[in-house]
Design a protein around this motif. Structure first.
Motif, PDB file in Angstrom:
ATOM      1  N   GLN A  44       0.769  -1.032   0.009  1.00 41.65           N
ATOM      2  CA  GLN A  44       0.017   0.014   0.032  1.00 41.65           C
ATOM      3  C   GLN A  44       0.727   1.272   0.071  1.00 41.65           C
ATOM      4  N   ASP A  45       1.933   1.197   0.302  1.00 46.99           N
ATOM      5  CA  ASP A  45       3.077   2.100   0.655  1.00 46.99           C
ATOM      6  C   ASP A  45       4.052   2.169  -0.566  1.00 46.99           C
ATOM      7  N   ASP A  46       4.077   3.468  -1.394  1.00 50.08           N
ATOM      8  CA  ASP A  46       4.944   3.150  -2.560  1.00 50.08           C
ATOM      9  C   ASP A  46       6.321   3.346  -2.281  1.00 50.08           C
ATOM     10  N   GLU A  47       6.679   3.850  -1.189  1.00 51.38           N
ATOM     11  CA  GLU A  47       7.857   4.027  -0.495  1.00 51.38           C
ATOM     12  C   GLU A  47       8.613   2.553  -0.524  1.00 51.38           C
ATOM     13  N   VAL A  48       8.076   1.923   0.072  1.00 52.93           N
ATOM     14  CA  VAL A  48       8.556   0.371   0.277  1.00 52.93           C
ATOM     15  C   VAL A  48       8.768  -0.190  -1.141  1.00 52.93           C
ATOM     16  N   THR A  49       8.140  -0.079  -1.776  1.00 56.18           N
ATOM     17  CA  THR A  49       8.000  -0.727  -3.422  1.00 56.18           C
ATOM     18  C   THR A  49       9.436  -0.089  -3.994  1.00 56.18           C
ATOM     19  N   ARG A  50       9.424   1.221  -4.083  1.00 58.09           N
ATOM     20  CA  ARG A  50      10.598   1.986  -4.562  1.00 58.09           C
ATOM     21  C   ARG A  50      11.910   1.675  -3.935  1.00 58.09           C
ATOM     22  N   ARG A  51      12.013   1.918  -2.547  1.00 57.70           N
ATOM     23  CA  ARG A  51      13.350   1.761  -1.790  1.00 57.70           C
ATOM     24  C   ARG A  51      13.740   0.403  -1.557  1.00 57.70           C
ATOM     25  N   VAL A  52      12.955  -0.609  -1.629  1.00 59.18           N
ATOM     26  CA  VAL A  52      13.307  -1.819  -1.337  1.00 59.18           C
ATOM     27  C   VAL A  52      13.342  -2.953  -2.540  1.00 59.18           C
ATOM     28  N   TYR A  53      12.379  -2.752  -3.524  1.00 56.75           N
ATOM     29  CA  TYR A  53      12.240  -3.870  -4.569  1.00 56.75           C
ATOM     30  C   TYR A  53      12.679  -3.332  -5.833  1.00 56.75           C
ATOM     31  N   LEU A  54      12.512  -1.916  -6.175  1.00 57.29           N
ATOM     32  CA  LEU A  54      12.564  -1.485  -7.534  1.00 57.29           C
ATOM     33  C   LEU A  54      14.214  -1.263  -7.577  1.00 57.29           C
ATOM     34  N   HIS A  55      15.116  -2.083  -8.629  1.00 55.82           N
ATOM     35  CA  HIS A  55      16.321  -1.853  -8.927  1.00 55.82           C
ATOM     36  C   HIS A  55      16.451  -1.571 -10.175  1.00 55.82           C
ATOM     37  N   VAL A  56      17.726  -0.649 -10.676  1.00 56.72           N
ATOM     38  CA  VAL A  56      17.569  -0.344 -12.101  1.00 56.72           C
ATOM     39  C   VAL A  56      18.580  -1.493 -12.730  1.00 56.72           C
ATOM     40  N   THR A  57      17.771  -1.980 -13.620  1.00 60.35           N
ATOM     41  CA  THR A  57      18.443  -3.136 -14.567  1.00 60.35           C
ATOM     42  C   THR A  57      19.340  -2.731 -15.587  1.00 60.35           C
ATOM     43  N   THR A  58      20.053  -3.598 -16.179  1.00 65.90           N
ATOM     44  CA  THR A  58      20.828  -3.287 -17.319  1.00 65.90           C
ATOM     45  C   THR A  58      20.015  -2.663 -18.522  1.00 65.90           C
ATOM     46  N   GLY A  59      18.843  -3.089 -18.642  1.00 61.48           N
ATOM     47  CA  GLY A  59      17.919  -2.988 -19.778  1.00 61.48           C
ATOM     48  C   GLY A  59      17.315  -1.410 -19.500  1.00 61.48           C
ATOM     49  N   MET A  60      17.186  -1.365 -18.237  1.00 62.47           N
ATOM     50  CA  MET A  60      16.499   0.221 -17.995  1.00 62.47           C
ATOM     51  C   MET A  60      17.714   1.205 -18.348  1.00 62.47           C
ATOM     52  N   LYS A  61      19.092   0.783 -17.930  1.00 64.64           N
ATOM     53  CA  LYS A  61      20.083   1.692 -18.153  1.00 64.64           C
ATOM     54  C   LYS A  61      20.334   2.063 -19.813  1.00 64.64           C
TER      55      LYS A  61
END
Length: 76
Positions: A44-61
């Motif tokens: 429910q909290d986007d901060e947890v999703t952003r801070r803990v789970y989202l990682h920049v991938t090679t594809g994103m770079k």
């Protein structure tokens, strides 16, 4: 999980939780929106999703680099 990883000769440090991180980052790389990712993870909290789970991938770079290159070409 460790038994299965050993059987297929994969990294024994992989856990179900690390697969959750990978899944989340790949969803983001595929262009899935934050709200949909949060719903899928049960957050429910986007901060947890952003801070803990989202990682920049090679594809994103690579995608960011391509977008910047396109921008610079359009300016010239």
């Amino acid at each position: 999980m460790a038994r299965l990883l050993k059987k297929v000769d994969l990294n024994l440090k992989v856990t179900p939780h690390s697969l959750r991180h990978t899944h989340t980052s790949l969803l983001a790389e595929a262009g899935v929106g934050l709200e949909e990712i949060m719903d899928r993870l049960g957050h429910q909290d986007d901060e947890v999703t952003r801070r803990v789970y989202l990682h920049v991938t090679t594809g994103m770079k690579k995608e960011a680099s391509n977008k910047f290159s396109e921008l610079m070409r359009s300016i010239a």
